[in-house]
Scaffold this motif. Structure first.
Motif, PDB file in Angstrom:
ATOM      1  N   ASP A  18       0.786  -1.047   0.142  1.00  0.00           N
ATOM      2  CA  ASP A  18       0.024  -0.064  -0.045  1.00  0.00           C
ATOM      3  C   ASP A  18       0.691   1.238   0.039  1.00  0.00           C
ATOM      4  OD1 ASP A  18      -1.644   2.102   0.596  1.00  0.00           O
ATOM      5  OD2 ASP A  18      -2.544   1.243   2.424  1.00  0.00           O
ATOM      6  N   GLN A  19       0.620   1.817  -1.210  1.00  0.00           N
ATOM      7  CA  GLN A  19       1.863   3.225  -1.326  1.00  0.00           C
ATOM      8  C   GLN A  19       1.853   4.112  -0.264  1.00  0.00           C
ATOM      9  OE1 GLN A  19       4.525   2.909  -3.247  1.00  0.00           O
ATOM     10  NE2 GLN A  19       3.824   0.629  -3.755  1.00  0.00           N
ATOM     11  N   SER A  20       0.533   4.489   0.150  1.00  0.00           N
ATOM     12  CA  SER A  20       0.288   5.492   1.092  1.00  0.00           C
ATOM     13  C   SER A  20       0.936   5.114   2.597  1.00  0.00           C
ATOM     14  CB  SER A  20      -1.366   5.785   1.439  1.00  0.00           C
ATOM     15  OG  SER A  20      -1.916   4.582   1.950  1.00  0.00           O
ATOM     16  N   LEU A  21       1.015   3.729   2.732  1.00  0.00           N
ATOM     17  CA  LEU A  21       1.769   3.417   3.933  1.00  0.00           C
ATOM     18  C   LEU A  21       3.328   3.676   4.136  1.00  0.00           C
ATOM     19  CD1 LEU A  21       1.205   2.353   6.782  1.00  0.00           C
ATOM     20  CD2 LEU A  21       1.729   0.044   5.800  1.00  0.00           C
ATOM     21  N   ALA A  22       3.755   3.846   2.736  1.00  0.00           N
ATOM     22  CA  ALA A  22       5.186   4.342   2.439  1.00  0.00           C
ATOM     23  C   ALA A  22       5.589   5.666   3.128  1.00  0.00           C
ATOM     24  CB  ALA A  22       5.525   3.915   1.181  1.00  0.00           C
ATOM     25  N   ARG A  23       4.550   6.460   2.993  1.00  0.00           N
ATOM     26  CA  ARG A  23       4.640   7.874   3.428  1.00  0.00           C
ATOM     27  C   ARG A  23       4.606   7.905   4.919  1.00  0.00           C
ATOM     28  NH1 ARG A  23       3.881  11.827  -0.442  1.00  0.00           N
ATOM     29  NH2 ARG A  23       3.705  10.845  -2.489  1.00  0.00           N
ATOM     30  N   VAL A  24       4.477   6.881   5.934  1.00  0.00           N
ATOM     31  CA  VAL A  24       4.308   7.015   7.360  1.00  0.00           C
ATOM     32  C   VAL A  24       5.654   6.867   7.810  1.00  0.00           C
ATOM     33  CG1 VAL A  24       3.263   5.785   9.429  1.00  0.00           C
ATOM     34  CG2 VAL A  24       2.127   6.063   7.307  1.00  0.00           C
ATOM     35  N   PRO A  25       6.258   7.921   8.341  1.00  0.00           N
ATOM     36  CA  PRO A  25       7.793   7.794   8.811  1.00  0.00           C
ATOM     37  C   PRO A  25       8.068   6.540   9.816  1.00  0.00           C
ATOM     38  CG  PRO A  25       7.038   9.987   9.195  1.00  0.00           C
ATOM     39  CD  PRO A  25       5.888   9.125   8.654  1.00  0.00           C
ATOM     40  N   GLU A  26       6.925   6.307  10.963  1.00  0.00           N
ATOM     41  CA  GLU A  26       7.223   5.202  11.808  1.00  0.00           C
ATOM     42  C   GLU A  26       7.386   3.658  11.073  1.00  0.00           C
ATOM     43  OE1 GLU A  26       5.353   8.574  13.721  1.00  0.00           O
ATOM     44  OE2 GLU A  26       4.710   7.474  11.978  1.00  0.00           O
ATOM     45  N   PHE A  27       6.490   3.692   9.792  1.00  0.00           N
ATOM     46  CA  PHE A  27       6.388   2.510   9.180  1.00  0.00           C
ATOM     47  C   PHE A  27       7.976   2.371   8.565  1.00  0.00           C
ATOM     48  CE2 PHE A  27       5.716  -0.103   5.267  1.00  0.00           C
ATOM     49  CZ  PHE A  27       5.230  -0.894   5.788  1.00  0.00           C
ATOM     50  N   ARG A  28       8.376   3.412   7.801  1.00  0.00           N
ATOM     51  CA  ARG A  28       9.473   3.257   7.191  1.00  0.00           C
ATOM     52  C   ARG A  28      10.817   3.028   7.885  1.00  0.00           C
ATOM     53  NH1 ARG A  28       8.076   8.124   5.051  1.00  0.00           N
ATOM     54  NH2 ARG A  28       9.633   9.248   5.998  1.00  0.00           N
ATOM     55  N   LYS A  29      10.668   3.522   9.120  1.00  0.00           N
ATOM     56  CA  LYS A  29      11.637   3.289  10.245  1.00  0.00           C
ATOM     57  C   LYS A  29      11.966   1.801  10.381  1.00  0.00           C
ATOM     58  CE  LYS A  29      14.321   5.138  13.217  1.00  0.00           C
ATOM     59  NZ  LYS A  29      15.742   5.747  12.725  1.00  0.00           N
ATOM     60  N   LEU A  30      10.735   1.205  10.492  1.00  0.00           N
ATOM     61  CA  LEU A  30      10.692  -0.455  10.751  1.00  0.00           C
ATOM     62  C   LEU A  30      11.344  -1.274   9.728  1.00  0.00           C
ATOM     63  CD1 LEU A  30       7.083  -0.840  11.995  1.00  0.00           C
ATOM     64  CD2 LEU A  30       9.301  -0.944  13.529  1.00  0.00           C
ATOM     65  N   LEU A  31      11.582  -0.597   8.515  1.00  0.00           N
ATOM     66  CA  LEU A  31      12.024  -1.327   7.385  1.00  0.00           C
ATOM     67  C   LEU A  31      13.229  -0.675   6.823  1.00  0.00           C
ATOM     68  CD1 LEU A  31       8.668  -2.508   5.591  1.00  0.00           C
ATOM     69  CD2 LEU A  31      10.120  -3.955   6.867  1.00  0.00           C
ATOM     70  N   GLU A  32      13.788   0.460   7.353  1.00  0.00           N
ATOM     71  CA  GLU A  32      14.993   0.978   6.679  1.00  0.00           C
ATOM     72  C   GLU A  32      16.102   0.371   6.527  1.00  0.00           C
ATOM     73  OE1 GLU A  32      15.626   4.871   8.662  1.00  0.00           O
ATOM     74  OE2 GLU A  32      16.763   3.802  10.429  1.00  0.00           O
ATOM     75  N   ASP A  33      16.489  -0.850   7.564  1.00  0.00           N
ATOM     76  CA  ASP A  33      17.505  -1.616   7.449  1.00  0.00           C
ATOM     77  C   ASP A  33      17.484  -2.264   6.142  1.00  0.00           C
ATOM     78  OD1 ASP A  33      15.451  -2.993   8.201  1.00  0.00           O
ATOM     79  OD2 ASP A  33      16.957  -4.618   9.045  1.00  0.00           O
ATOM     80  N   ARG A  34      16.404  -2.317   5.133  1.00  0.00           N
ATOM     81  CA  ARG A  34      16.199  -3.168   4.026  1.00  0.00           C
ATOM     82  C   ARG A  34      16.233  -2.045   2.945  1.00  0.00           C
ATOM     83  NH1 ARG A  34      15.426  -8.609   3.490  1.00  0.00           N
ATOM     84  NH2 ARG A  34      15.114  -9.532   5.368  1.00  0.00           N
ATOM     85  N   ALA A  35      16.440  -0.829   3.258  1.00  0.00           N
ATOM     86  CA  ALA A  35      16.297   0.437   2.028  1.00  0.00           C
ATOM     87  C   ALA A  35      17.926   0.572   1.994  1.00  0.00           C
ATOM     88  CB  ALA A  35      15.857   1.584   2.855  1.00  0.00           C
TER      89      ALA A  35
END
Length: 109
Positions: free
Chosen positions: A61-78
């Motif tokens: 869901d692309q809108s979830l990608a705009r949630v900083p807390e969500f991105r933080k959980l997966l930033e080690d994969r970015a």
């Protein structure tokens, strides 16, 4: 952007997200997306100078990608990238599997 699946093959058929990082993380106008072609590559244009994270999501869901807390959980994969004026960067990123996305979603609830 070059996207790889877990087995090292080219991943395709999804969007990649370029998300601002650091002090610009909340600037929604700086988000960019690109569609991954069959060869595993995507092009993102119109990027302002700054620090970014590149995410490749499986079934997301692309809108979830705009949630900083969500991105933080997966930033080690970015992948991290710094873009300068008139810059042209090549970044390689691993596809984030649906299982990890669902796990991160459950942590937000």
């Amino acid at each position: 952007v070059s996207v790889q699946a877990a087995d090292g093959s080219a991943a395709s058929g999804m969007n990649v997200i370029l998300a601002p990082d650091g002090r610009l993380a909340l600037r929604s106008d700086l988000f960019r997306t690109g569609y991954v072609a069959p060869n595993g590559s995507a092009t993102i244009t119109g990027v302002a100078p700054g620090e970014y994270k590149v995410f490749a999501w499986a079934d997301m869901d692309q809108s979830l990608a705009r949630v900083p807390e969500f991105r933080k959980l997966l930033e080690d994969r970015a992948a991290s990238v710094t873009v300068g004026p008139n810059d042209n960067q090549t970044v390689q990123v691993q596809l984030i599997p649906a299982e990890l996305i669902n796990e991160a979603k459950s942590k937000l609830q």
